[in-house]
Motif scaffolding. Sequence first.
Motif, PDB file in Angstrom:
ATOM      1  N   SER A 186       0.867  -1.153  -0.048  1.00 27.21           N
ATOM      2  CA  SER A 186      -0.175   0.234  -0.029  1.00 27.21           C
ATOM      3  C   SER A 186       0.892   1.246  -0.515  1.00 27.21           C
ATOM      4  CB  SER A 186      -0.600  -0.196   1.299  1.00 27.21           C
ATOM      5  OG  SER A 186      -1.820   1.488   1.313  1.00 27.21           O
ATOM      6  N   TYR A 187       0.721   2.486  -0.865  1.00 30.91           N
ATOM      7  CA  TYR A 187       1.071   3.283  -0.606  1.00 30.91           C
ATOM      8  C   TYR A 187       0.013   4.521  -0.341  1.00 30.91           C
ATOM      9  CZ  TYR A 187       4.909   0.858  -3.759  1.00 30.91           C
ATOM     10  OH  TYR A 187       5.958  -0.362  -3.582  1.00 30.91           O
ATOM     11  N   GLN A 188       0.176   6.076  -0.010  1.00 34.95           N
ATOM     12  CA  GLN A 188      -0.366   7.365  -0.081  1.00 34.95           C
ATOM     13  C   GLN A 188      -0.658   7.689  -1.413  1.00 34.95           C
ATOM     14  OE1 GLN A 188      -1.644   7.994   3.117  1.00 34.95           O
ATOM     15  NE2 GLN A 188      -0.955   6.250   4.038  1.00 34.95           N
ATOM     16  N   GLU A 189      -1.716   7.641  -1.598  1.00 36.09           N
ATOM     17  CA  GLU A 189      -2.272   8.162  -2.615  1.00 36.09           C
ATOM     18  C   GLU A 189      -2.990   9.858  -3.001  1.00 36.09           C
ATOM     19  OE1 GLU A 189      -1.501   7.202  -5.948  1.00 36.09           O
ATOM     20  OE2 GLU A 189      -0.031   5.579  -5.772  1.00 36.09           O
ATOM     21  N   THR A 190      -2.293  10.390  -2.429  1.00 31.37           N
ATOM     22  CA  THR A 190      -3.147  11.820  -1.725  1.00 31.37           C
ATOM     23  C   THR A 190      -2.929  12.524  -3.462  1.00 31.37           C
ATOM     24  OG1 THR A 190      -0.569  12.965  -1.770  1.00 31.37           O
ATOM     25  CG2 THR A 190      -0.810  11.766   0.595  1.00 31.37           C
TER      26      THR A 190
ATOM     27  N   LYS B 286      23.008   2.419 -16.556  1.00 31.15           N
ATOM     28  CA  LYS B 286      23.333   3.666 -16.780  1.00 31.15           C
ATOM     29  C   LYS B 286      23.111   4.362 -15.132  1.00 31.15           C
ATOM     30  CE  LYS B 286      23.174   3.621 -21.065  1.00 31.15           C
ATOM     31  NZ  LYS B 286      22.088   4.836 -22.572  1.00 31.15           N
ATOM     32  N   VAL B 287      21.879   4.287 -14.620  1.00 29.92           N
ATOM     33  CA  VAL B 287      21.050   4.798 -13.436  1.00 29.92           C
ATOM     34  C   VAL B 287      20.224   3.442 -12.835  1.00 29.92           C
ATOM     35  CG1 VAL B 287      19.658   6.780 -12.604  1.00 29.92           C
ATOM     36  CG2 VAL B 287      20.967   7.108 -14.584  1.00 29.92           C
ATOM     37  N   ALA B 288      20.593   4.001 -11.497  1.00 27.27           N
ATOM     38  CA  ALA B 288      18.835   3.751 -10.232  1.00 27.27           C
ATOM     39  C   ALA B 288      18.342   4.099  -9.915  1.00 27.27           C
ATOM     40  CB  ALA B 288      20.112   2.445  -9.426  1.00 27.27           C
ATOM     41  N   LEU B 289      17.950   4.403  -9.840  1.00 26.71           N
ATOM     42  CA  LEU B 289      17.020   5.519  -8.895  1.00 26.71           C
ATOM     43  C   LEU B 289      16.388   4.792  -7.517  1.00 26.71           C
ATOM     44  CD1 LEU B 289      15.907   7.489 -11.928  1.00 26.71           C
ATOM     45  CD2 LEU B 289      16.799   8.489  -9.818  1.00 26.71           C
ATOM     46  N   VAL B 290      16.704   5.030  -6.412  1.00 23.13           N
ATOM     47  CA  VAL B 290      15.838   4.256  -5.609  1.00 23.13           C
ATOM     48  C   VAL B 290      14.835   4.992  -4.189  1.00 23.13           C
ATOM     49  CG1 VAL B 290      16.309   2.624  -3.124  1.00 23.13           C
ATOM     50  CG2 VAL B 290      17.877   3.097  -5.271  1.00 23.13           C
ATOM     51  N   HIS B 291      13.549   4.600  -4.024  1.00 22.82           N
ATOM     52  CA  HIS B 291      12.416   4.739  -3.987  1.00 22.82           C
ATOM     53  C   HIS B 291      13.006   5.178  -2.022  1.00 22.82           C
ATOM     54  CE1 HIS B 291      10.971   4.608  -7.593  1.00 22.82           C
ATOM     55  NE2 HIS B 291      10.589   5.380  -7.527  1.00 22.82           N
ATOM     56  N   ASN B 292      12.566   5.951  -1.269  1.00 21.60           N
ATOM     57  CA  ASN B 292      12.260   6.171  -0.044  1.00 21.60           C
ATOM     58  C   ASN B 292      11.156   6.371   0.675  1.00 21.60           C
ATOM     59  OD1 ASN B 292      13.107   6.499   2.614  1.00 21.60           O
ATOM     60  ND2 ASN B 292      13.821   8.207   2.734  1.00 21.60           N
ATOM     61  N   TYR B 293      10.638   5.555   0.736  1.00 19.17           N
ATOM     62  CA  TYR B 293       8.872   5.239   1.413  1.00 19.17           C
ATOM     63  C   TYR B 293       8.886   5.702   2.940  1.00 19.17           C
ATOM     64  CZ  TYR B 293       6.637   5.166  -3.015  1.00 19.17           C
ATOM     65  OH  TYR B 293       6.645   5.223  -5.076  1.00 19.17           O
ATOM     66  N   ASP B 294       8.186   6.391   3.446  1.00 17.82           N
ATOM     67  CA  ASP B 294       8.031   5.851   5.285  1.00 17.82           C
ATOM     68  C   ASP B 294       7.063   4.768   5.472  1.00 17.82           C
ATOM     69  OD1 ASP B 294       5.155   7.259   4.835  1.00 17.82           O
ATOM     70  OD2 ASP B 294       5.232   8.830   5.983  1.00 17.82           O
ATOM     71  N   GLU B 295       6.628   4.247   6.538  1.00 21.00           N
ATOM     72  CA  GLU B 295       6.043   2.850   6.675  1.00 21.00           C
ATOM     73  C   GLU B 295       4.731   3.175   6.240  1.00 21.00           C
ATOM     74  OE1 GLU B 295       5.993   6.400  10.282  1.00 21.00           O
ATOM     75  OE2 GLU B 295       7.813   5.104   9.244  1.00 21.00           O
TER      76      GLU B 295
ATOM     77  N   GLN C  93       9.133   9.741   0.614  1.00 16.79           N
ATOM     78  CA  GLN C  93      10.046  10.385   1.257  1.00 16.79           C
ATOM     79  C   GLN C  93      11.300  11.837   0.721  1.00 16.79           C
ATOM     80  OE1 GLN C  93       9.253  11.554   4.569  1.00 16.79           O
ATOM     81  NE2 GLN C  93       7.493  10.070   3.972  1.00 16.79           N
ATOM     82  N   GLY C  94      11.724  10.876  -0.673  1.00 14.53           N
ATOM     83  CA  GLY C  94      12.612  11.269  -1.613  1.00 14.53           C
ATOM     84  C   GLY C  94      13.808  10.202  -2.227  1.00 14.53           C
ATOM     85  N   GLY C  95      14.588  10.283  -1.758  1.00 10.70           N
ATOM     86  CA  GLY C  95      15.439   9.134  -3.154  1.00 10.70           C
ATOM     87  C   GLY C  95      16.940   9.160  -3.094  1.00 10.70           C
ATOM     88  N   TRP C  96      17.563   7.811  -3.675  1.00 10.03           N
ATOM     89  CA  TRP C  96      18.589   7.997  -3.883  1.00 10.03           C
ATOM     90  C   TRP C  96      19.437   7.169  -5.200  1.00 10.03           C
ATOM     91  CZ3 TRP C  96      16.152   5.136   0.039  1.00 10.03           C
ATOM     92  CH2 TRP C  96      16.525   5.523   1.264  1.00 10.03           C
TER      93      TRP C  96
END
Length: 175
Positions: A46-50, A145-154, A159-162
């Motif tokens: 589940s994700y927040q779908e604001t 070439k690129v890795a984008l890693v999502h940072n979700y809260d609990e 929240q951002g990402g790497w």
Amino acid sequence: MPKLFSTETLTRDMIYFCSASDFFSNFPAAWKNVSTRVYKLETKMSYQETDNPSYDAYIRGDLDKAIELIKKSKEKDYPVYESLRKRGVNVYRCRPVLLPLSDYLNWEFECYKENSKQGELIFLSEGLDIYKTHALHDFMLFDDKVALVHNYDENGLIQGGWMTTDSNKIASFKT
């Protein structure tokens, strides 16, 4: 057998973007420069779908309206998908599934119907342990070439990402 690293370990020395908008600002260049394949791993049930009218309609029980709004919201993605098709880029989406399905996943499966019409190849796996021990974050790989890693809260709010362009690190995400 290659050594498995958790996404938590892999992100330790990656560039971090501390807001969703800063993180997502990296995606247009990644989509533009990909030439072969995109891998997307989604890990949460589940994700927040604001402020997502389609998800709101689904939760209210209005499936027809939710599907109509999914199609409308995906229209902005059609040029990206068209560009990917013209360049012969394959998009692979993988996600674990735990039963019973969450409301979010039931809705997202409706979204996947639109994504698959645009050429995404979507793979589901029934909740494997690797998602508890190693694949702790969602991520996308654009070729090597690129890795984008999502940072979700609990609660599933981004929240951002790497980001990294280190090919060795990107290879570690593939194992």
